[in-house]
Design an enzyme around this catalytic site. Structure first.
Site, PDB file in Angstrom:
ATOM      1  N   LYS A   1      45.850  35.343  61.359  1.00 29.97           N
ATOM      2  CA  LYS A   1      46.279  33.663  61.267  1.00 29.97           C
ATOM      3  C   LYS A   1      47.832  33.517  61.591  1.00 29.97           C
ATOM      4  O   LYS A   1      48.520  34.753  61.774  1.00 29.97           O
ATOM      5  CB  LYS A   1      46.035  33.366  59.633  1.00 29.97           C
ATOM      6  CG  LYS A   1      44.587  33.149  59.529  1.00 29.97           C
ATOM      7  CD  LYS A   1      43.670  32.441  60.403  1.00 29.97           C
ATOM      8  CE  LYS A   1      42.165  31.922  59.479  1.00 29.97           C
ATOM      9  NZ  LYS A   1      41.300  33.055  59.887  1.00 29.97           N
TER      10      LYS A   1
HETATM   11  C1  LIG Z   1      39.872  32.941  58.696  1.00 29.65           C
HETATM   12  C2  LIG Z   1      38.858  31.910  58.206  1.00 29.65           C
HETATM   13  C3  LIG Z   1      38.296  31.750  57.109  1.00 29.65           C
HETATM   14  C4  LIG Z   1      38.359  33.077  56.135  1.00 29.65           C
HETATM   15  O1  LIG Z   1      39.671  33.390  55.699  1.00 29.65           O
HETATM   16  P1  LIG Z   1      39.949  34.762  54.917  1.00 29.65           P
HETATM   17  O2  LIG Z   1      41.335  34.601  54.417  1.00 29.65           O
HETATM   18  O3  LIG Z   1      39.901  35.852  55.728  1.00 29.65           O
HETATM   19  O4  LIG Z   1      39.147  34.868  53.447  1.00 29.65           O
HETATM   20  C5  LIG Z   1      37.533  30.667  56.429  1.00 29.65           C
HETATM   21  N1  LIG Z   1      37.416  29.667  57.312  1.00 29.65           N
HETATM   22  C6  LIG Z   1      37.983  29.748  58.411  1.00 29.65           C
HETATM   23  C7  LIG Z   1      37.760  28.497  59.294  1.00 29.65           C
HETATM   24  C8  LIG Z   1      38.710  30.510  58.971  1.00 29.65           C
HETATM   25  O5  LIG Z   1      39.155  30.756  59.934  1.00 29.65           O
END
Ligand SMILES: *Cc1c(COP(=O)(O)O)cnc(C)c1O
Length: 387
Positions: free
Chosen positions: A193
């Site tokens: 992210k």
């Molecule tokens: C990355 C992501 C998640 C999960 O996030 P984590 O922090 O890895 O648990 C959930 N929903 C969406 C849309 C994502 O892009």
């Protein structure tokens, strides 16, 4: 490994994503180490939560080990019963659905819009049944969903809305930060992210009536927080809960990332704008389709994608880019077409846009430290494929 990957020295490949320190990460981690107090809810966790509350104008932010955990907390706070239904897109990451399946609820999938790849707000109404309890709005690529329409529908039908803002840090919808509009907002600080501490997340709680129970659920179902604040003589087990803390080492790293997150989002948005400008001729010629945007939204440059004309073209374009040292990517397998999705969820109706875009979407490299020559190499590689 395809043979062409060996032709390119590792150092000159352009990665799809790169999580690099951008500010005071080392300094803050050293400070946390020196303090020797690494369990959650220490100084750095508090500073990150304050940062989020101030920067997003959020009533309450709670750091969690992941966005997955934040979604699980939201599902617990909704008190879902087995058989309750939660409306969401099928074009999303598995955690969006899993959090609710863990409570025995049934994800009900609605198609996405072809322009933003966000849930099609005009199709939600038809998916509502007497068992529907909530709607999950996933802000894909950091582009906000049509929140006005979704919130209005939810008010009329007395449903809760959860924003899966995993990709949406510092995106706005009208004058509000994504993640602060619905009852709960769930953010991710995963390594893929914009802003990251490896694994991490945050739950934004937008209604004061949810604050106290959120604290209990986060703290293994105990009222320890009330005890620490002097509200009770001793703490005990009072509700369901789990351990949803982020370690201070992660929080220390995260604070440095948060401090630079606006600069990072600006950088990423510039990269996305440059891609768009350079690739518009391909769109005009009918080779590809580029992302549309919600008119009252501002994104955060999380993802730049293009849509090819077919799965076969995408496959060839990916191989072409890889041969030139450019790591592009695709996703998601629509959840209704996965083994667990078939078992635990259902589609509200046909999902033609979801199925089409999952076959044709291709994401180009975007990372804060990407330089002009790397950008040019990616653009030239895409243009070269269609020349
Ligand atoms: C990355 C992501 C998640 C999960 O996030 P984590 O922090 O890895 O648990 C959930 N929903 C969406 C849309 C994502 O892009």
């Amino acid at each position: 490994m395809p043979p062409h990957l060996n032709l390119m020295p590792e150092s000159s490949r352009i990665p799809f994503t790169l999580a690099a320190p951008v500010g005071r990460e080392r300094m803050y981690v050293e400070e946390a180490l020196a303090a020797g107090a690494l369990t959650g809810d220490g100084k750095f966790t508090g500073l990150c939560e304050k940062w989020l509350e101030r920067s997003l104008n959020a009533p309450r932010a709670i750091l969690t080990p992941s966005c997955t955990a934040a979604l699980e907390m939201a599902a617990l706070l909704l008190d879902l019963k087995p058989g309750d239904e939660v409306i969401m897109p099928s074009f999303t990451y598995v955690s969006t659905a899993n959090a609710f399946v863990l409570r025995g609820a049934v994800p009900v999938f609605v198609d996405v819009r072809a322009d933003t790849l966000n849930i099609d707000e005009t199709k939600i109404g038809a998916a509502i049944t007497p068992r529907t309890r909530a709607i999950v709005a996933v802000h894909y690529a950091g582009e906000p969903c049509a929140m006005d329409a979704i919130m209005e529908l939810a008010e009329d039908t007395r449903l809760s809305v959860i924003e899966d803002a995993a990709q949406g840090l510092l995106s706005d919808y009208r004058d509000r930060s994504v993640g602060t509009i619905a009852r709960f907002g769930c953010f991710s600080f995963h390594g893929t992210k914009n802003t990251t501490c490896g694994h991490g997340g945050a739950l934004v709680v937008n209604r004061p009536e949810d604050f106290a129970r959120a604290d209990v659920i986060r703290d293994r179902g105990t009222d320890r927080k009330k005890f620490l604040e002097g509200g009770v003589q001793k703490y005990s087990w009072v509700d369901v809960g789990s351990s949803y803390y982020m370690s201070e080492l992660s929080s220390a790293y995260l604070l440095a990332q948060l401090e630079q997150s606006r600069a990072v989002a600006a950088k990423r948005k510039n990269i996305c704008r440059a891609y768009r400008r350079a690739l518009e001729p391909l769109e005009a010629a009918g080779h590809i389709r580029l992302p549309g945007a919600e008119p009252c939204g501002s994104g955060n440059g999380h993802i730049f994608y293009l849509l090819t004309r077919s799965a076969d073209v995408r496959h060839k374009l990916l191989a072409h880019l890889s041969g030139l040292g450019v790591d592009a990517a695709f996703h998601y397998t629509p959840l209704h077409m996965t083994p667990a999705g078939e078992r635990f969820a259902r589609a509200a109706g046909p999902l033609p846009v979801t199925e089409q875009i999952s076959q044709t979407i291709l994401r180009l490299p975007v990372f804060a430290t990407m330089d002009g020559s790397q950008l040019k190499r990616v653009v030239d590689a895409v243009l070269g494929f269609y020349a």
